[in-house]
Design a protein around this motif. Sequence first.
Motif, PDB file in Angstrom:
ATOM      1  N   ASN A 515      11.395 -23.818  39.197  1.00 34.79           N
ATOM      2  CA  ASN A 515      12.757 -23.662  38.678  1.00 34.79           C
ATOM      3  C   ASN A 515      12.912 -22.347  37.904  1.00 34.79           C
ATOM      4  O   ASN A 515      13.799 -22.220  37.057  1.00 34.79           O
ATOM      5  CB  ASN A 515      13.099 -24.840  37.764  1.00 34.79           C
ATOM      6  CG  ASN A 515      13.170 -26.150  38.537  1.00 34.79           C
ATOM      7  OD1 ASN A 515      13.853 -26.243  39.552  1.00 34.79           O
ATOM      8  ND2 ASN A 515      12.449 -27.157  38.053  1.00 34.79           N
ATOM      9  N   ALA A 516      12.056 -21.391  38.173  1.00 38.88           N
ATOM     10  CA  ALA A 516      12.075 -20.117  37.456  1.00 38.88           C
ATOM     11  C   ALA A 516      13.364 -19.351  37.758  1.00 38.88           C
ATOM     12  O   ALA A 516      13.969 -19.488  38.832  1.00 38.88           O
ATOM     13  CB  ALA A 516      10.869 -19.279  37.835  1.00 38.88           C
ATOM     14  N   ILE A 517      13.766 -18.526  36.783  1.00 39.19           N
ATOM     15  CA  ILE A 517      14.965 -17.693  36.925  1.00 39.19           C
ATOM     16  C   ILE A 517      14.589 -16.250  36.622  1.00 39.19           C
ATOM     17  O   ILE A 517      13.956 -15.950  35.606  1.00 39.19           O
ATOM     18  CB  ILE A 517      16.076 -18.144  35.965  1.00 39.19           C
ATOM     19  CG1 ILE A 517      16.502 -19.583  36.271  1.00 39.19           C
ATOM     20  CG2 ILE A 517      17.272 -17.201  36.039  1.00 39.19           C
ATOM     21  CD1 ILE A 517      17.483 -20.148  35.244  1.00 39.19           C
ATOM     22  N   VAL A 518      14.976 -15.347  37.497  1.00 35.84           N
ATOM     23  CA  VAL A 518      14.845 -13.906  37.278  1.00 35.84           C
ATOM     24  C   VAL A 518      16.256 -13.350  37.314  1.00 35.84           C
ATOM     25  O   VAL A 518      16.967 -13.512  38.317  1.00 35.84           O
ATOM     26  CB  VAL A 518      13.953 -13.250  38.350  1.00 35.84           C
ATOM     27  CG1 VAL A 518      13.791 -11.763  38.067  1.00 35.84           C
ATOM     28  CG2 VAL A 518      12.591 -13.930  38.405  1.00 35.84           C
ATOM     29  N   LYS A 519      16.690 -12.692  36.230  1.00 33.75           N
ATOM     30  CA  LYS A 519      18.091 -12.305  36.122  1.00 33.75           C
ATOM     31  C   LYS A 519      18.229 -10.954  35.430  1.00 33.75           C
ATOM     32  O   LYS A 519      17.241 -10.314  35.093  1.00 33.75           O
ATOM     33  CB  LYS A 519      18.869 -13.368  35.367  1.00 33.75           C
ATOM     34  CG  LYS A 519      18.394 -13.580  33.926  1.00 33.75           C
ATOM     35  CD  LYS A 519      19.197 -14.674  33.227  1.00 33.75           C
ATOM     36  CE  LYS A 519      18.757 -14.835  31.767  1.00 33.75           C
ATOM     37  NZ  LYS A 519      19.584 -15.852  31.061  1.00 33.75           N
ATOM     38  N   GLY A 520      19.488 -10.554  35.196  1.00 28.59           N
ATOM     39  CA  GLY A 520      19.752  -9.284  34.531  1.00 28.59           C
ATOM     40  C   GLY A 520      19.252  -8.120  35.345  1.00 28.59           C
ATOM     41  O   GLY A 520      19.506  -8.029  36.551  1.00 28.59           O
ATOM     42  N   ASN A 521      18.520  -7.192  34.706  1.00 25.53           N
ATOM     43  CA  ASN A 521      17.914  -6.051  35.393  1.00 25.53           C
ATOM     44  C   ASN A 521      16.400  -6.225  35.541  1.00 25.53           C
ATOM     45  O   ASN A 521      15.673  -5.248  35.717  1.00 25.53           O
ATOM     46  CB  ASN A 521      18.189  -4.757  34.615  1.00 25.53           C
ATOM     47  CG  ASN A 521      19.628  -4.309  34.714  1.00 25.53           C
ATOM     48  OD1 ASN A 521      20.403  -4.473  33.780  1.00 25.53           O
ATOM     49  ND2 ASN A 521      20.002  -3.738  35.846  1.00 25.53           N
ATOM     50  N   ALA A 522      15.918  -7.447  35.471  1.00 26.94           N
ATOM     51  CA  ALA A 522      14.478  -7.707  35.503  1.00 26.94           C
ATOM     52  C   ALA A 522      13.892  -7.396  36.875  1.00 26.94           C
ATOM     53  O   ALA A 522      14.575  -7.438  37.904  1.00 26.94           O
ATOM     54  CB  ALA A 522      14.198  -9.158  35.128  1.00 26.94           C
ATOM     55  N   ILE A 523      12.581  -7.113  36.874  1.00 21.19           N
ATOM     56  CA  ILE A 523      11.832  -6.862  38.100  1.00 21.19           C
ATOM     57  C   ILE A 523      10.564  -7.699  38.064  1.00 21.19           C
ATOM     58  O   ILE A 523       9.901  -7.797  37.033  1.00 21.19           O
ATOM     59  CB  ILE A 523      11.438  -5.377  38.245  1.00 21.19           C
ATOM     60  CG1 ILE A 523      12.666  -4.465  38.196  1.00 21.19           C
ATOM     61  CG2 ILE A 523      10.692  -5.147  39.557  1.00 21.19           C
ATOM     62  CD1 ILE A 523      12.313  -2.990  38.264  1.00 21.19           C
ATOM     63  N   VAL A 524      10.209  -8.269  39.206  1.00 24.63           N
ATOM     64  CA  VAL A 524       8.931  -8.955  39.369  1.00 24.63           C
ATOM     65  C   VAL A 524       8.112  -8.162  40.379  1.00 24.63           C
ATOM     66  O   VAL A 524       8.572  -7.911  41.499  1.00 24.63           O
ATOM     67  CB  VAL A 524       9.121 -10.404  39.846  1.00 24.63           C
ATOM     68  CG1 VAL A 524       7.773 -11.056  40.143  1.00 24.63           C
ATOM     69  CG2 VAL A 524       9.880 -11.209  38.804  1.00 24.63           C
TER      70      VAL A 524
END
Length: 726
Positions: A515-524
């Motif tokens: 259920n992870a969330i990556v948002k905004g200007n984030a990078i993985v």
Amino acid sequence: MKFRSGWRRWLAVFALVVLSTAPVVVPQSTPAAAAAAKTVWIPERWQSTGEVPWATNRTRESANFILLWGEKSGTDPRSAPNEFRFDPDNILSQLETLYSFYVNTMRFTTETGLLAQHKIIVIVTRTWNRTALDAWATGGSTDGRVGVINIAPAAAQPGSWGLAHELGHVFQNYTFLGRSGMGFTHASSGTFWEASAEFMAMQVYPRTAAGDLTRWLRTENLYYSSSRHHYGAWMLPQYIKDRDGIAMFNRIWNEARNTEHPLEVYRRITGITQAELNRRIGEYAQQNVTWDYSNRADFMPFINGVYGAGFLNAYKGVPVEAVNAGARHYRISDAMAPSDYGYNKIQLVPDSDGALIRLHLKGHAETGATGWTFGFVAVRNGTPRYGPLTQGTSGQLSFQTQPGEREVFLVVTGTPASAVPKYAFLDGWPKNRRYPYEFRISGAIPSGHEPGYQKPAATNGGRWHANGGGWVAGNANVAATAYVGPRAAVYTGTVSGNARIEDLAWVNGGTVTGNAIVKGNAIVHGGVTIGGSAVVGGDAEPPAGPTGGNCSSGTYLMFNPSRSCDGGGGEADINPSHGTFTSDELAITGGTGPTTPPPTTGPPTTPPPTTAPPTTPPPGGTLSCRVQYAANSWNTGFTGDVTVTNTGASAVNGWTLAFSFTSGQQVTSGWNATVTQSGSSVTARNAGHNSTIAPNGTASFGFQGSHGGTNQPPTGWTLNGSACTS
């Protein structure tokens, strides 16, 4: 050009800068070449402590450099194993050519003081049996006395961009070594070091590279000195070069004080107000709609072919959210709102060809944000036309489009009203002031909200994800249950489960699951797994570390390479929550007249000239105009900034401003106008983008020149033959 994650590299450079505060030690006694005027300074501790275990038979010198290398390359590195092979003479030849360019052609800094005393040290890394000497490429100084470059053999091949970039860092050090209180050593200038080194290398090799544009193009909304920008933020120096001349860029570096942000230095040197600084930053943001710079032809291939081009070039600008679609009332999301000196480009679709666009924009000043600068840009056949800029916390603006201008953009910049904020290098998204705003608009609608809107084609082998509509590369593995938002992207890697990729976030490898969330200007990135209930947002990039990272809980909001997946809460955000304006608060009031008039004829069948012909005064009278002139002088040089205001009732379509010097000044170059001189008489003719001056509107241009010690202001100002007040 491939994406580079360069924070470790910059920190290595900064570490070298910090070493400049170390006490001076007795140098190792190494004889200089007989013909060289400069001496060799190598810290004695390098041998005594084994920090750099060099030997005299593994050195080579030229007039301005000494090269040191390790035992893996032997005494003749030209015949070493391939990994450790290089040509010392070629490296020194490249460096001497670059040295001459920076000193004699670009004139970045004068060859005086410590620069004139000692040879710059160049350490060929990855050639020693010592893992600490493993840097790919860094540049800085040591002992507060001498410049140092670390360069791997593979990074120093003929035509090396790395040598140009790192020597740029060395010269940046020499602007303040031995000068107490001077230099860009304040933590807020960190990104400017990298942007400037990239800019300097581009002066040498204009078509070889153009910085880490993927980061820059994906994060234009972030604070200008954001650590996420580093290599790609060179366009502001390019704007300064085009506007003020390369000498201004050099002066910013050589005249900086150790407490200043780069924009503070520019404001001080030019003698402008905070409001004028903000206007110029707004103008710079407008130019970034089409990348309207003098070197555009050189760097546009890098824009078009950037790493991640499939999603970066799929859209133009950022999206807005509808507050009241029927009233054409929209807002920027907090995730995408500009921070200090960041900006938004919002693409608009005019209601008709030649439509009059009217806007009421209001910023959420209750959050502590103090000012917005905004205006329109119209584009026809790739050529931009700039509307006037408005500043403040609220304002209304009209813009008359011309037939054929089917691309129109609203550009909104976060511009603090009273001071330039100074954040530390790693003070990321939660510590940066953001500038949220809302607007109502007539005559156009933001792209994506128009009836019958269709998404652009997914290019570069990508596809639009069925759940959310975001961009997914052909080699990425994204489950149907996962969500990829309309402007988010998965370039490579795996997204599974109920994971969500939102806003402008993108996955550049690794795994996002659960259920992870990556948002905004984030990078993985690759080597990282984001799962469970973890949230990655803001401008965060969870570090992969030596063995990879696994974030299964916690919130991560800030670009901070030292923070591991610790499961902790998100970094405290200085930005408070805010409400939503009513549509009545954003009512568009006043007359319906445009700020720029439409042409009297249809669009030309051939491209318009870059300089419009001058018009005659309106019937029954003469033109009415006012001129403001400001000069910035030094030694025998100066720059002049001119703003002409149309105080008449009719628009001026095409203009020639004439004036005379009284003290023998000579114009050498100009910007935003074609400036020529004959004797004491000077003539400035409009550029293509500022040919029209609306009633109460202005046009600005500048020039650089020389003087003989007296620099009196010009006299006899006339606009298209009619006298102006000044």
